[in-house]
Structures are given as C-alpha cells and as structure tokens.
Design a protein around this motif. Structure first.
Motif, mmCIF file in Angstrom:
data_model
loop_
_atom_site.group_PDB
_atom_site.id
_atom_site.type_symbol
_atom_site.label_atom_id
_atom_site.label_comp_id
_atom_site.label_asym_id
_atom_site.label_seq_id
_atom_site.Cartn_x
_atom_site.Cartn_y
_atom_site.Cartn_z
ATOM 1 N N TYR A 21 -40.339 52.402 12.777
ATOM 2 C CA TYR A 21 -40.121 53.843 12.998
ATOM 3 C C TYR A 21 -39.967 54.091 14.489
ATOM 4 C CZ TYR A 21 -41.152 55.402 8.253
ATOM 5 O OH TYR A 21 -41.094 55.641 6.915
ATOM 6 N N PRO A 22 -39.122 55.086 14.854
ATOM 7 C CA PRO A 22 -39.019 55.418 16.281
ATOM 8 C C PRO A 22 -40.398 55.797 16.822
ATOM 9 C CG PRO A 22 -37.485 56.732 14.942
ATOM 10 C CD PRO A 22 -38.333 55.960 14.000
ATOM 11 N N VAL B 277 -43.391 57.613 18.482
ATOM 12 C CA VAL B 277 -43.758 59.016 18.662
ATOM 13 C C VAL B 277 -44.780 59.060 19.800
ATOM 14 C CG1 VAL B 277 -44.769 61.051 17.547
ATOM 15 C CG2 VAL B 277 -43.452 59.404 16.194
ATOM 16 N N PHE C 88 -45.336 52.541 14.281
ATOM 17 C CA PHE C 88 -45.579 52.028 12.932
ATOM 18 C C PHE C 88 -44.369 51.218 12.469
ATOM 19 C CE2 PHE C 88 -45.910 52.041 8.348
ATOM 20 C CZ PHE C 88 -47.262 51.813 8.143
ATOM 21 N N ASN D 154 -53.822 55.808 2.321
ATOM 22 C CA ASN D 154 -52.835 56.742 2.877
ATOM 23 C C ASN D 154 -52.295 56.178 4.183
ATOM 24 O OD1 ASN D 154 -54.978 59.338 1.788
ATOM 25 N ND2 ASN D 154 -53.002 58.884 0.948
ATOM 26 N N SER E 231 -50.455 53.606 4.564
ATOM 27 C CA SER E 231 -50.353 52.140 4.635
ATOM 28 C C SER E 231 -48.896 51.669 4.549
ATOM 29 C CB SER E 231 -51.191 51.492 3.528
ATOM 30 O OG SER E 231 -50.789 51.987 2.273
ATOM 31 N N GLY E 232 -47.977 52.588 4.196
ATOM 32 C CA GLY E 232 -46.564 52.229 4.220
ATOM 33 C C GLY E 232 -45.930 52.089 2.846
ATOM 34 N N LYS E 233 -46.563 52.634 1.799
ATOM 35 C CA LYS E 233 -46.044 52.485 0.435
ATOM 36 C C LYS E 233 -44.690 53.186 0.279
ATOM 37 C CE LYS E 233 -49.757 54.459 -1.259
ATOM 38 N NZ LYS E 233 -50.489 54.724 -0.008
ATOM 39 N N SER F 270 -42.701 54.117 2.624
ATOM 40 C CA SER F 270 -41.721 53.497 3.524
ATOM 41 C C SER F 270 -41.133 52.248 2.873
ATOM 42 C CB SER F 270 -42.374 53.127 4.855
ATOM 43 O OG SER F 270 -43.021 54.239 5.397
ATOM 44 N N HIS G 225 -52.629 55.988 -6.737
ATOM 45 C CA HIS G 225 -54.014 55.867 -6.267
ATOM 46 C C HIS G 225 -54.974 55.874 -7.462
ATOM 47 C CE1 HIS G 225 -52.978 56.365 -2.042
ATOM 48 N NE2 HIS G 225 -52.242 57.410 -2.349
#
Ligand SMILES: Nc1ncnc2c1ncn2[C@@H]1O[C@H](COP(=O)(O)OP(=O)(O)OP(=O)(O)O)[C@@H](O)[C@H]1O
Length: 535
Positions: free
Chosen positions: A334-335, A337, A343, A364, A366-368, A370, A510
């Motif tokens: 990700y760019p 921030v 990340f 939450n 954790s990249g799911k 993405s 979850h």
C-alpha cells in the motif's frame, strides 16, 4: 484549452456554424449600411429598398440564429462525449485510481465541471455570433474611414490587453473558487453520511457548520466574486474607452464628411451591443477553461492498463470452470501514509481447488480483504502472479479472469437488478428460505424494493450471488449482520450446498463457531498467511 476537448467529430458542425455566422454578420453589417445611407438621405427608402431591407434582416436573423443553434449543438455533442468518456474511464480504470480520489474528489468534477462545459456550449453560441458581427462592423468601419479606423485600432488593442489581463487574474480566482467548492462538497458529504451522528452531537454539528461549511461557502463567494469583478471592471473600462473615442470623433467633426461620420458613429455604437454580449459571456469561458483542465487532469488519472475491459458484453459467456487457481508469490505494498507504518500483503503462495470451502481468518487489519482483492485481480500486484490451471493471468486476460468470481464485500453495493434468470419458482424458494418473500419480489428483473435492514440487504445480495452462478463465490464477513439462525443456515447449509454444486467458496469470517465447515482454514497476520490447516 480546446485541445483537451474531443473536437474532431464536431468539425463539420463547427464549419457550418461559422458559415452561418459569417452570413448573419454580413446581413447585419449591410443592414447598418442601409440605415446609415437612409439617415444621410443618400438612399430613398421606397418599397424596393424596404423589401431588400427585410431580406437582409432575414439573412441577419436566420444566419445568426442558425449559427447560435449549431454552436450549441456542437457544445452539447462535446459535453455528451466528455460525459461518456469519463464514465468509460471510470468503469475501466484501475480500482486504486478510483479509490484514491473517492466520491469527494470525483463528484464535484462529474457534476460541477462537466455542467460547466454544457454552459460553455450556450455561451460559445452567443460569443461566436457576437464576434462575427463585431468583426463585420470593424471591416465596415475601415471601409467608411481608414484613418479613423486606424485611430480606433490602438483603443481596441488597449481594450483587448485589459481584457487579457483581467482574464488571467479572473481565471486564477476561478481555480481558487473551484478548490473551495471541492472543500464545500466534502463538508456536504460529511453532513449527509454522518447525518445521524450529527443529530446526536451538537458540539460537532456546530463546529462543522461554523468552522467548515460557513468559511468554505464564504471563500467560494469571495474568490469567485473577486474573479468576476475583474471581468466586469475590464468591461466597464472598455465601455469608457469606446465613449472616449466617440468624444474624440465628435470633437473633431472635420475628420470625416458628415454622412460618413453619422454612419461611423452609428456602427460604433451598434457594435457595443455584441461587444457587451461577448464580455458578458467571457467569465463563462474562463470558468469553462478551469473546468476543462480539471476534467482533463481527472481523465489522465484514469488511464487503464488493461486492454480488454469490455463495456459492450451484456451477457455472461460460458466460461471453462478452472480446477485450480494459484497465487504464486503475490505481494502488494500500500502507498505509505504519513504517520503510519507501511502495510504490505504477501508474498502469498496459495492454491484454491474447485469445489472447496476456504475460510480466511485473522485479526482486524491482518490483510484478509487485501488478499481477496489480490485474488480477484482488483489490485495490480507489485510481485508474483495468478495462475489459472497453470496459465498466468495477464493484463489482457485479467478482466476475463475476474468474471470467474462473484463477491459480496463487507461494504457491498446492492444493485437493484439481478442476473437475467433471476425469476420463477427457484427465485421464490430462495426468497422464502432467506425470509425475504414477504418483503420483496422481482418485477422485470428488478427488486421491488431495496429499502431493507442491513441483514436483509445482505440476504438479497446472497440471492443475487446464487443466481449469478459464477464458479467462485467470495463472502467477506457476510454473516456479520445476520441473526444466529441465519448465520447457522448460511454456514451449515448454504455454503456446503454451493460447494456441492461445484462452486469454490471463499469466506472471510470471524465466526470461530463455524470454522469446522471449512475444508481449509487460512490464518493471516500482518499481511501474510501464517497457517493453513486442512486439505
Ligand atoms: N486503501 C488503503 N490505503 C492504504 N492502506 C490500506 C488501504 N486499505 C487497507 N490498508 C491497509 O491494509 C491493512 C489491512 O486491511 P484489510 O482491509 O485487508 O484488513 P482485514 O484483515 O480485512 O481487516 P478487517 O478484519 O478489519 O476487515 C490495514 O490495516 C491498512 O493498514
């Protein structure tokens, strides 16, 4: 500014408009010449002259009118082309470009700026007719008296220079005005999206109103008003210059024979009308110039690298259902921030077999989601590739690849229509099963309502998913808004049924009570797969 507009298809219309404008202007100038001659007593205004005069009036009115209509048509065609082009770009652009701008960045341009081009269409018609008549009048003035015309020329040049300066100052103001309008739109969005919260929080509501909305609105008023003042001021100066010239002519009556002098002043004063019309419309031109640049900037951001994103294929083709999809060392950064740790997702190695149920779990952030976006081909990976039965997905085939999936995102959009076969007894059975039959039905392929609770809307999205019949179904926390009974139905009945019908089912969840339903449980942490349990 015009180089940013799609002018080529409208060139014939523009040419026709110009020809009509020239004819109309000629008619007007000849009318003035006749009036001058009659006033000077050099022409007897008998029935023949009156007929000729009316013919000239017809030429003037119809030429100018037609020119105006054709210029408008040209402008409207250009506006439609810009609107269609923007929609096409938004539908085919990389998702990241669209997400980066967001609604707040897009809507002011799609609304205000594109509408400004439409206004330009009206203004251009008036300006081009007025410019034609002004040029015709100038030529006639030169014919009446070349020396006096040469006196007039510097005044015109000074007026033009003042206009030019005012225009560049004015346009700067319009840029600042549009930026302030963008901020205002952002605040409007907060007011709409946060309507409930703002009713409940008087302090925040007052702060948004007093410190954000009012100053932004006042800023728009101030900078736009100042910009327009430059144009109006230049116009007033131009008028002053014109009358200064008339004063000069009147105080030097020996410069011209009396009859020519009358005609000269008559034409000069008449010319003020079209000049005023041009000046009146110049701010529109200035604002349109800003709008065109903003639209061009937006278009430039939405250049798709994928050559085969279709906008004409309204039916799903029957696709070969793949036996295996592999993510081979895929990763995405990700760019950065400011103030936050960067990340990255991956590198991820993952194989999905046809007909299996795969749960992706993890904390939450954790990249799911993405990972799912990478799998769906929605993000351009920085490394790695996707293989479908061993064949890499390329730029050329990525849109084709995406058609394998149907996804309900956690922040999904519920479309009002379903896929074409969404009807009949099968549909009714699903609506009954998901307890929606008493709320909604389908008429002509469109849901009778989507004004439902969050959980019900998700169930309606599930109905759509089932009838879309894609080989791979992805559910991102679908069950989060469901009551315990539907949650159970979803995990223990619907998911296994879909898999039994041959669909590959990927679920972000979850709900650890139902993890046993999965054939494979993939756990993510900090953008990586840390565990894969199951077949
Ligand atoms: N548009 C974005 N721009 C920058 N970083 C982002 C963006 N979207 C997500 N991230 C980063 O990716 C991380 C993972 O986000 P993601 O939505 O994939 O997590 P998740 O596991 O699905 O979380 P959750 O369980 O809360 O839905 C976030 O913590 C954030 O740092």
């Amino acid at each position: 500014m015009l180089r940013h507009l799609p002018l080529r298809p409208v060139l014939p219309l523009l040419a026709a408009s110009t020809l009509c404008g020239i004819a109309g202007s000629l008619g007007t100038v000849f009318l003035l010449a006749v009036i001058g001659q009659v006033l000077n007593g050099r022409l007897h205004f008998g029935p023949d002259a009156a007929t000729g005069f009316m013919a000239l009036a017809l030429l003037s009115a119809s030429g100018s009118g037609l020119s105006d209509i054709l210029t408008n048509m040209t402008g409207q065609k250009i506006t439609a082309a810009v609107r269609i082009d923007l929609a096409r770009r938004m539908l085919t652009a990389p998702l990241a470009a669209l997400e980066k701008l967001g609604r707040q960045g897009l809507l002011p341009i799609l609304g205000g700026d594109v509408d400004m081009i439409s206004d330009l269409a009206f203004a251009l018609g008036a300006i081009s007719v007025a410019a034609g008549i002004t040029i015709g009048c100038l030529i006639y003035l030169a014919f009446l008296s070349l020396p006096l015309f040469l006196w007039l020329l510097p005044i015109l040049l000074i007026g033009g220079f003042i206009q030019f300066r005012a225009r560049s100052r004015g346009i700067k103001g319009f840029w600042a005005g549009r930026a302030a309008e963008d901020r205002l739109h952002g605040h409007y969005r907060t007011i709409i999206d946060g309507a409930r919260e703002l009713r409940l929080d008087r302090r925040r509501r007052s702060r948004i109103f007093q410190r954000e909305v009012v100053p932004a609105a006042q800023e728009v008023r101030k900078v736009t008003g100042r910009a327009i003042a430059f144009f109006v001021g230049a116009n007033a100066l131009g008028t002053l210059l014109l009358f200064a010239f008339v004063t000069l002519v009147l105080t030097h009556p020996a410069m011209l024979p009396r009859d020519r002098m009358t005609s000269f002043i008559l034409v000069l004063l008449f010319m003020k009308g079209p000049i005023d019309q041009m000046m009146h419309n110049l701010p529109v031109l200035g604002r349109a110039q800003v709008a065109i640049r903003r639209i061009a900037d937006l278009s430039a951001r939405f250049t798709s690298f994928e050559p085969n994103v279709s906008l004409t294929q309204e039916q799903d083709e029957t696709v070969a259902v793949p036996a295996r999809i592999t993510l081979d060392g895929m990763g995405f950064d990700y760019p950065k921030v400011a103030g936050a740790a960067p990340f990255s997702v991956g590198p991820v190695n993952l194989s999905l077999q046809r007909g299996e149920i795969v749960f992706i779990v993890g904390e939450n952030g954790s990249g799911k989601t993405s990972l799912i976006k990478l799998l769906l081909g929605l993000m351009e990976p920085d490394q790695g590739q996707i293989l479908v039965d061993g064949v890499p997905v390329t730029h050329e085939t990525r849109d084709e690849y995406r058609q394998l999936f149907h996804t309900i995102f956690s922040d999904f959009h519920l479309f009002e229509d379903g896929p074409p076969p969404m009807q009949g007894a099968a549909l009714n059975r699903w609506l009954e099963r998901l307890d929606l039959a008493h709320k909604v039905s389908v008429k002509d392929g469109v849901f009778t309502t989507t004004d439902l609770s969050t959980g019900q809307r998700k169930r309606l999205a599930l109905v759509q998913a089932i009838f879309t019949k894609r080989p791979i179904m992805v559910f991102d926390e679908w069950a989060a808004d469901q009551d315990p009974s539907f949650r159970r139905t979803f995990y223990t009945e619907i998911l296994p049924e879909l898999a039994a019908q041959g669909a590959t089912v990927i679920v972000i969840s979850h709900d650890d009570r139902y993890f046993h339903v999965a054939n494979r449980l993939i756990t993510m942490e900090n953008g990586r797969i840390i565990e894969s349990v199951g077949a």
